[in-house]
Design an enzyme around this catalytic site. Structure first.
Site, mmCIF file in Angstrom:
data_model
loop_
_atom_site.group_PDB
_atom_site.id
_atom_site.type_symbol
_atom_site.label_atom_id
_atom_site.label_comp_id
_atom_site.label_asym_id
_atom_site.label_seq_id
_atom_site.Cartn_x
_atom_site.Cartn_y
_atom_site.Cartn_z
ATOM 1 N N TYR A 33 0.656 -1.024 0.083
ATOM 2 C CA TYR A 33 -0.160 0.065 -0.106
ATOM 3 C C TYR A 33 0.876 1.166 -0.046
ATOM 4 O O TYR A 33 2.005 1.265 0.392
ATOM 5 C CB TYR A 33 -0.675 0.110 1.195
ATOM 6 C CG TYR A 33 -0.303 0.201 2.658
ATOM 7 C CD1 TYR A 33 0.488 -0.621 3.282
ATOM 8 C CD2 TYR A 33 -0.685 1.605 3.206
ATOM 9 C CE1 TYR A 33 1.167 -0.315 4.387
ATOM 10 C CE2 TYR A 33 0.114 1.911 4.093
ATOM 11 C CZ TYR A 33 1.083 1.155 4.956
ATOM 12 O OH TYR A 33 1.601 1.326 6.171
ATOM 13 N N LYS A 151 6.513 -1.831 2.066
ATOM 14 C CA LYS A 151 5.181 -1.279 2.716
ATOM 15 C C LYS A 151 4.173 -2.111 2.473
ATOM 16 O O LYS A 151 3.428 -2.051 1.596
ATOM 17 C CB LYS A 151 4.930 0.155 2.034
ATOM 18 C CG LYS A 151 4.064 1.122 2.764
ATOM 19 C CD LYS A 151 4.371 2.384 2.419
ATOM 20 C CE LYS A 151 3.364 3.325 3.205
ATOM 21 N NZ LYS A 151 3.432 3.559 4.708
ATOM 22 N N GLU A 183 12.025 3.102 14.331
ATOM 23 C CA GLU A 183 11.227 3.894 13.719
ATOM 24 C C GLU A 183 9.963 3.740 14.616
ATOM 25 O O GLU A 183 9.773 3.050 15.486
ATOM 26 C CB GLU A 183 10.963 3.724 12.314
ATOM 27 C CG GLU A 183 10.149 2.464 12.025
ATOM 28 C CD GLU A 183 10.022 2.150 10.605
ATOM 29 O OE1 GLU A 183 9.759 3.294 9.925
ATOM 30 O OE2 GLU A 183 9.951 1.001 10.155
ATOM 31 N N LEU A 207 10.837 1.666 7.169
ATOM 32 C CA LEU A 207 10.502 1.873 5.924
ATOM 33 C C LEU A 207 11.080 3.266 5.481
ATOM 34 O O LEU A 207 11.237 4.164 6.165
ATOM 35 C CB LEU A 207 8.827 2.292 6.001
ATOM 36 C CG LEU A 207 8.198 2.587 4.848
ATOM 37 C CD1 LEU A 207 8.035 1.480 3.967
ATOM 38 C CD2 LEU A 207 6.933 3.324 4.921
HETATM 39 N N1 PDD Z 1 2.934 5.233 7.352
HETATM 40 N N2 PDD Z 1 7.391 4.158 9.043
HETATM 41 C C1 PDD Z 1 6.269 3.424 9.080
HETATM 42 C C2 PDD Z 1 6.325 2.116 9.782
HETATM 43 C C3 PDD Z 1 5.362 3.911 8.302
HETATM 44 O O1 PDD Z 1 4.018 3.203 8.440
HETATM 45 C C4 PDD Z 1 5.208 5.047 7.716
HETATM 46 C C5 PDD Z 1 4.139 5.632 6.873
HETATM 47 C C6 PDD Z 1 6.263 5.695 7.770
HETATM 48 C C7 PDD Z 1 6.569 7.089 7.224
HETATM 49 O O2 PDD Z 1 6.580 7.079 5.740
HETATM 50 P P1 PDD Z 1 6.169 8.257 4.820
HETATM 51 O O3 PDD Z 1 6.933 9.548 5.085
HETATM 52 O O4 PDD Z 1 6.788 7.866 3.488
HETATM 53 O O5 PDD Z 1 4.764 8.352 5.051
HETATM 54 C C8 PDD Z 1 7.517 5.226 8.350
HETATM 55 C C9 PDD Z 1 1.677 5.700 6.612
HETATM 56 C C10 PDD Z 1 1.599 7.038 6.205
HETATM 57 C C11 PDD Z 1 0.386 4.760 7.234
HETATM 58 O O6 PDD Z 1 0.635 3.692 7.072
HETATM 59 O O7 PDD Z 1 -0.647 5.441 7.459
#
Ligand code: PDD
Length: 295
Positions: A33, A151, A183, A207
């Site tokens: 996703y 992801k 993280e 991620l």
């Molecule tokens: N989450 N780390 C994890 C485990 C995440 O699920 C996310 C993003 C990030 C940040 O990635 P980005 O800056 O590309 O959004 C880091 C999304 C937004 C979610 O699951 O809703």
């Protein structure tokens, strides 16, 4: 406006968007996703998101029967038809290996069709008090699988971590492995220590956040010293600042971790500057930093 979403090549109303109970995304979590935020109708760093999706698909041998350009076009149409041209929206993309009888082996290529869902919904209003005062987080042992750079929709550990935080009266959770703050449960983590910005390096443990990259670009522009190294939990008392970064999260100050006050217990100046810069990139005169090259 009647909400519309995209499912397997068609624009449909949410109640018409039906997928099989045999969908491998549902049965095995065999799916990827992306979450993209649109500011005033414009997707922010869309190319970075679509590139990450492509890389993830290659890593799990998922053949997405749609090009990034086609996805971009669908997103544009969804933003328009759902009435988000002038407002903020969240675009959700999910691609699974499609339906099939429950069998761990991939279905034969000819017989499978990926399930592709793309939606655009109103972005929830951010709680500005949180962004000003910061939040409290807890740490949880990182028991996730070893390919966190993909992801995947398999977010069980993330879900449990977030709920544990809420049950403990905190707002978010940070994964810890071998005494390293890896993280957040749905965001990347940064600490400020001795004037340096510290965050876990890219690789299978995190991620590779799109927002994380934007923060690193801001840091470079501002000549901040960056150390790509997981911040050690043993230094918690010495952190001057800490914050989380993510698409929905944006730049969120963390002022307490496991009950330990971070820095002054208030949003720090580095965090504040990065918030300001991020704000002008997303909502200002769109002075997009480098990166996000078109295909
Ligand atoms: N989450 N780390 C994890 C485990 C995440 O699920 C996310 C993003 C990030 C940040 O990635 P980005 O800056 O590309 O959004 C880091 C999304 C937004 C979610 O699951 O809703």
């Amino acid at each position: 406006v009647t909400p519309t979403l995209f499912l397997n090549g068609r624009f449909v109303r949410p109640e018409q968007a039906v997928i099989s109970v045999e969908d491998r995304g549902f049965v095995f979590g065999d799916a990827l996703y992306e979450v993209v935020k649109c500011y005033s109708g414009r997707p922010f760093r869309l190319h970075d998101h679509l590139e990450r999706l492509e890389k993830g698909a290659a890593a799990i041998r998922l053949v997405i029967p749609m090009t990034p350009l086609e996805m971009e076009d669908v997103i544009d149409q969804l933003v328009a038809t759902n009435g988000f041209r002038g407002s903020d929206a969240i675009v959700f993309i999910q691609v699974s290996r499609g339906p099939g009888p429950r069998d761990h082996f991939f279905p034969p290529r000819e017989e499978t069709e990926c399930t592709i869902v793309i939606s655009a919904t109103a972005a929830p209003a951010l709680d500005l008090v949180r962004y000003d005062r910061g939040i409290a987080a807890i740490t949880v042992p990182d028991k996730r699988w070893g390919m966190c750079n993909i992801k995947s929709v398999g977010l069980l550990m993330n879900v449990l971590a977030k709920q544990k935080a809420r049950d403990a009266g905190a707002q978010d959770a940070i994964f810890v492995r071998n005494d390293i703050l890896v993280e957040g449960a749905s965001a990347n983590f940064f600490a400020v220590l001795n004037g340096q910005l510290i965050t876990h390096p890219e690789g299978p443990r995190i991620l590779s956040g799109v927002t994380r990259r934007v923060v690193l670009e801001i840091a470079e522009e501002r000549n901040y010293t960056v150390r790509l190294e997981g911040p050690s939990i043993s230094r918690l008392e010495h952190f001057d600042e800490a914050f989380l970064t993510g698409t929905g999260t944006e730049i969120l100050p963390v002022v307490a971790i496991d009950g330990v006050q971070i820095g002054s217990g208030r949003k720090g100046s580095v965090t504040n500057t990065i918030q300001d810069e991020f704000h002008s990139l997303t909502r200002g005169q769109s002075r997009e930093l480098h990166g996000s090259e078109a295909y």
